[in-house]
Design an enzyme around this catalytic site. Structure first.
Site, PDB file in Angstrom:
ATOM      1  N   HIS A   4       9.698   1.779   5.641  1.00 28.92           N
ATOM      2  CA  HIS A   4       9.165   3.142   5.188  1.00 28.92           C
ATOM      3  C   HIS A   4       9.106   3.919   6.457  1.00 28.92           C
ATOM      4  O   HIS A   4       8.675   3.501   7.490  1.00 28.92           O
ATOM      5  CB  HIS A   4       8.005   3.305   4.114  1.00 28.92           C
ATOM      6  CG  HIS A   4       6.679   2.662   5.150  1.00 28.92           C
ATOM      7  ND1 HIS A   4       5.994   3.526   6.117  1.00 28.92           N
ATOM      8  CD2 HIS A   4       6.126   1.367   5.099  1.00 28.92           C
ATOM      9  CE1 HIS A   4       5.116   2.821   6.482  1.00 28.92           C
ATOM     10  NE2 HIS A   4       5.169   1.375   6.102  1.00 28.92           N
ATOM     11  N   GLU A  84       3.651  -3.972   0.680  1.00 29.03           N
ATOM     12  CA  GLU A  84       2.950  -4.389   1.941  1.00 29.03           C
ATOM     13  C   GLU A  84       2.004  -5.572   1.688  1.00 29.03           C
ATOM     14  O   GLU A  84       1.634  -6.085   0.616  1.00 29.03           O
ATOM     15  CB  GLU A  84       2.035  -2.974   2.276  1.00 29.03           C
ATOM     16  CG  GLU A  84       1.304  -3.312   3.389  1.00 29.03           C
ATOM     17  CD  GLU A  84       2.058  -3.414   4.941  1.00 29.03           C
ATOM     18  OE1 GLU A  84       2.631  -4.758   5.029  1.00 29.03           O
ATOM     19  OE2 GLU A  84       2.383  -2.581   5.613  1.00 29.03           O
TER      20      GLU A  84
END
Length: 218
Positions: A4, A84
């Site tokens: 990201h 994550e």
């Protein structure tokens, strides 16, 4: 695979105290990083279609949007196993910093955050995802390319599992930068090569094990 773009937490870690990790957005700079990466990715694809697997985190979805791949995307699949590493719920800054110090001493792969995961936990769920990926690839109408929109540690652990890297080698690797690409390209032998290696903060071979590590003094 793409990490990201820059998130609000990359700029100000105190945001973890009041915003759930999965709802932390990109910064304007992060959107621009992803937009530029999208230009690079479209050149690589050269008009070919792809299937996208995206982490359920807001910053991953915003990265995917900024990549501007709509005309090339056959399907988008939200994949929680690409999220994550779980650290905590709302994070208390001082406590997390203390745990990061402990992780640096203990090792990123095995250290488990008190309310979260270890790197090895992420490795296990990435391995499970890989089994799903293989099944999808067996479908005759599957797109010729796959894109994972995910997170830095998750990218490293995916490659560790794919290429059978040792734990010691994994420990030597740095995360990719925000919105950086890593591509697995199939070679003439039908196997895959990583186009750009991860940088290392210390030199380790891919086959080094704990036996090769410096001894611990106790």
């Amino acid at each position: 695979m793409v990490r990201h773009g820059q998130s609000a937490a990359n700029v100000d870690t105190s945001i973890y105290n009041r915003v759930p990790d999965y709802r932390i957005p990109l910064t304007d700079r992060g959107v621009e990083q992803a937009r530029r990466t999208g230009e690079e990715l479209r050149r690589k694809l050269d008009g070919e279609q792809l299937c996208v697997y995206v982490s359920p985190y807001l910053r991953a979805y915003q990265t995917l949007e900024a990549l501007q791949l709509d005309g090339l995307t056959e399907r988008v699949i939200e994949e929680p196993r690409l999220r994550e590493q779980d650290w905590a719920n709302f994070q208390i800054a001082g406590e997390i910093e203390d745990q990061k110090e402990l992780r640096n001493l203990y090792g990123h792969f095995f250290y488990r955050f008190r309310e979260g995961e270890s790197g090895s936990d992420v490795y296990d769920r990435v391995s499970s995802f890989m089994e799903t990926l293989y099944r999808h690839w067996e479908k005759p109408d599957y797109a010729p390319n796959t894109l994972l929109v995910t997170h830095g540690l998750t990218m490293r652990l995916f490659c560790m599992r794919w290429f059978h890297w040792s734990v010691e080698y994994f420990e030597s690797l740095n995360n990719p930068g925000n919105a950086e690409l890593r591509t697995l390209v199939r070679n003439s032998a039908g196997k895959y090569d990583l186009d750009v290696p991860f940088t290392q903060w210390v030199q380790r071979r891919v086959d080094e094990t704990v036996v090769d590590a410096p001894p611990v003094i106790f």
